[in-house]
Design a protein around this motif. Structure first.
Motif, short mmCIF file in Angstrom:
data_model
loop_
_atom_site.label_atom_id
_atom_site.label_comp_id
_atom_site.label_asym_id
_atom_site.label_seq_id
_atom_site.Cartn_x
_atom_site.Cartn_y
_atom_site.Cartn_z
N LEU A 40 0.83 -1.20 0.00
CA LEU A 40 0.00 0.00 0.00
C LEU A 40 0.87 1.25 0.00
O LEU A 40 0.62 2.20 -0.76
N THR A 41 1.90 1.26 0.82
CA THR A 41 2.81 2.40 0.86
C THR A 41 3.49 2.61 -0.48
O THR A 41 3.62 3.74 -0.97
N GLU A 42 3.89 1.51 -1.12
CA GLU A 42 4.56 1.57 -2.42
C GLU A 42 3.64 2.14 -3.50
O GLU A 42 4.04 3.01 -4.30
N VAL A 43 2.39 1.69 -3.50
CA VAL A 43 1.43 2.15 -4.50
C VAL A 43 1.10 3.63 -4.30
O VAL A 43 1.09 4.42 -5.26
N LEU A 44 0.84 4.02 -3.05
CA LEU A 44 0.52 5.42 -2.78
C LEU A 44 1.69 6.34 -3.14
O LEU A 44 1.49 7.44 -3.67
N ASP A 45 2.90 5.87 -2.89
CA ASP A 45 4.09 6.67 -3.25
C ASP A 45 4.19 6.85 -4.75
O ASP A 45 4.50 7.94 -5.24
N TYR A 46 3.89 5.79 -5.51
CA TYR A 46 3.93 5.88 -6.96
C TYR A 46 2.98 6.97 -7.47
O TYR A 46 3.36 7.84 -8.27
N TYR A 47 1.74 6.92 -7.01
CA TYR A 47 0.76 7.90 -7.49
C TYR A 47 1.09 9.31 -7.03
O TYR A 47 0.89 10.29 -7.77
N GLU A 48 1.61 9.45 -5.83
CA GLU A 48 1.98 10.78 -5.36
C GLU A 48 3.10 11.36 -6.20
O GLU A 48 3.06 12.55 -6.58
N ARG A 49 4.11 10.56 -6.53
CA ARG A 49 5.22 11.05 -7.33
C ARG A 49 4.80 11.42 -8.75
O ARG A 49 5.45 12.23 -9.41
N ASN A 50 3.72 10.82 -9.22
CA ASN A 50 3.24 11.11 -10.56
C ASN A 50 2.09 12.11 -10.56
O ASN A 50 1.44 12.31 -11.60
N GLY A 51 1.83 12.74 -9.43
CA GLY A 51 0.85 13.81 -9.37
C GLY A 51 -0.59 13.38 -9.51
O GLY A 51 -1.45 14.16 -9.93
N VAL A 52 -0.89 12.13 -9.14
CA VAL A 52 -2.26 11.62 -9.24
C VAL A 52 -2.93 11.73 -7.88
O VAL A 52 -2.44 11.16 -6.89
N GLU A 53 -4.05 12.44 -7.81
CA GLU A 53 -4.76 12.61 -6.54
C GLU A 53 -6.05 11.82 -6.48
O GLU A 53 -6.46 11.38 -5.39
N THR A 54 -6.72 11.66 -7.61
CA THR A 54 -7.99 10.94 -7.64
C THR A 54 -8.00 9.90 -8.75
O THR A 54 -7.24 10.00 -9.73
N LEU A 55 -8.87 8.91 -8.60
CA LEU A 55 -9.08 7.89 -9.61
C LEU A 55 -10.55 7.95 -10.06
O LEU A 55 -11.45 8.03 -9.22
N ASP A 56 -10.76 7.93 -11.35
CA ASP A 56 -12.12 7.94 -11.91
C ASP A 56 -12.37 6.62 -12.62
O ASP A 56 -11.54 6.17 -13.44
N TYR A 57 -13.50 6.00 -12.31
CA TYR A 57 -13.90 4.76 -12.96
C TYR A 57 -15.30 4.91 -13.53
O TYR A 57 -16.15 5.61 -12.96
N GLU A 58 -15.54 4.22 -14.64
CA GLU A 58 -16.88 4.09 -15.19
C GLU A 58 -17.20 2.60 -15.33
O GLU A 58 -16.31 1.79 -15.63
N PHE A 59 -18.48 2.27 -15.12
CA PHE A 59 -18.92 0.88 -15.16
C PHE A 59 -20.20 0.79 -15.99
O PHE A 59 -21.10 1.62 -15.84
#
Length: 268
Positions: A207-226
């Motif tokens: 979880l820490t690794e994934v959150l760090d990846y998105y933070e370093r790439n400037g991603v704050e939110t995720l959008d999904y459509e179903f």
């Protein structure tokens, strides 16, 4: 993928809402209220939980995946199984050409013509991503999280519907035509921390690794459509990830039920 939580019971129908066009639908249950003979509208959360549970119970699916973003276009097509079995047979096209991604009991192999196949265990699936192995900017390297491309290909496509139902803000978008029928369309939005915090099976370290990846790439939110068809059948999932480098859009078309993927031994 971990077993999904039991979803709310009830058959899924699509109701043509009065005053709307023939293509506009709401997902509803078959229940009637004491003062009305009209079906009860089901909340988006219930619909997505039911759809993800149905797909999980099916044990497998055929998927067609297309990803487009600043890094170019990638695609994959093939079969997945989960639960008692753990297998995948996918044809993948990316920066290195067209290859074969094989999974059997947690062991992954990705090979391209003329090159020796590369292997990894399930926890290090992202090390097989060409962008990770090449040390592309913004990745965590060959041993870290490279954006979720390989992980997503090998995961039950109903997982995002389950996680977003638990963590996200859900919006019904009405009905659309898809694959020759009318389906209900939903959008879910969640912060990166809320989404992955609700994802079952992630260790604290991952979880820490994934959150760090998105933070370093400037991603704050995720959008999904179903897109959900009658009978709680999840037919399409689309994720949009916006960061400092631009937007990455990944669309997964799902066909189920399917025959389980064949357990073919990896190529020598």
């Amino acid at each position: 993928m971990p077993a999904l939580r039991p979803a709310a019971k009830g058959a899924a129908l699509l109701l043509l809402a009065a005053g709307l066009t023939a293509c506009s639908v709401l997902a509803v249950s078959g229940d009637r209220t004491p003062i009305s003979d009209r079906p009860t509208v089901r909340p988006p959360r219930q619909v997505l939980l039911s759809a993800s549970q149905r797909l999980d119970d099916s044990g497998g699916a055929r998927v067609q995946v297309v990803q487009e973003g600043p890094g170019g276009r990638r695609s994959a097509d093939g079969t997945l199984t989960w639960g008692a079995r753990d297998a995948a047979e996918l044809t993948v096209t990316d920066e290195l050409g067209t290859g074969r991604l094989h999974r059997q009991d947690g062991v992954l192999e990705l090979g391209y013509p003329g090159a020796a196949p590369r292997t990894a265990d399930r926890d290090r699936a992202e090390s097989l991503d060409p962008r990770a192995s090449a040390g592309a900017a913004g990745t965590a390297g060959a041993t870290g999280w490279a954006g979720g491309w390989i992980t997503g290909l090998l995961s039950n496509p109903g997982g995002p519907a389950h996680t977003m139902a638990l963590a996200g803000r859900l919006t019904p978008l009405g009905g659309e035509q898809l694959n020759g029928g009318t389906v209900a369309h939903y959008r879910g939005t969640a912060s990166v921390a809320d989404y992955f915090g609700a994802e079952e099976g992630l260790s604290p370290a991952r979880l820490t690794e994934v959150l760090d990846y998105y933070e370093r790439n400037g991603v704050e939110t995720l959008d999904y459509e179903f897109w959900v068809a009658p009978g709680d059948r999840l037919q399409r999932v689309r994720s949009t990830v916006r960061g400092t480098a631009g937007a990455v859009v990944t669309t997964t078309d799902v066909t189920e039920p399917t025959e389980p993927a064949e357990s073919v031994a990896p190529s020598p």
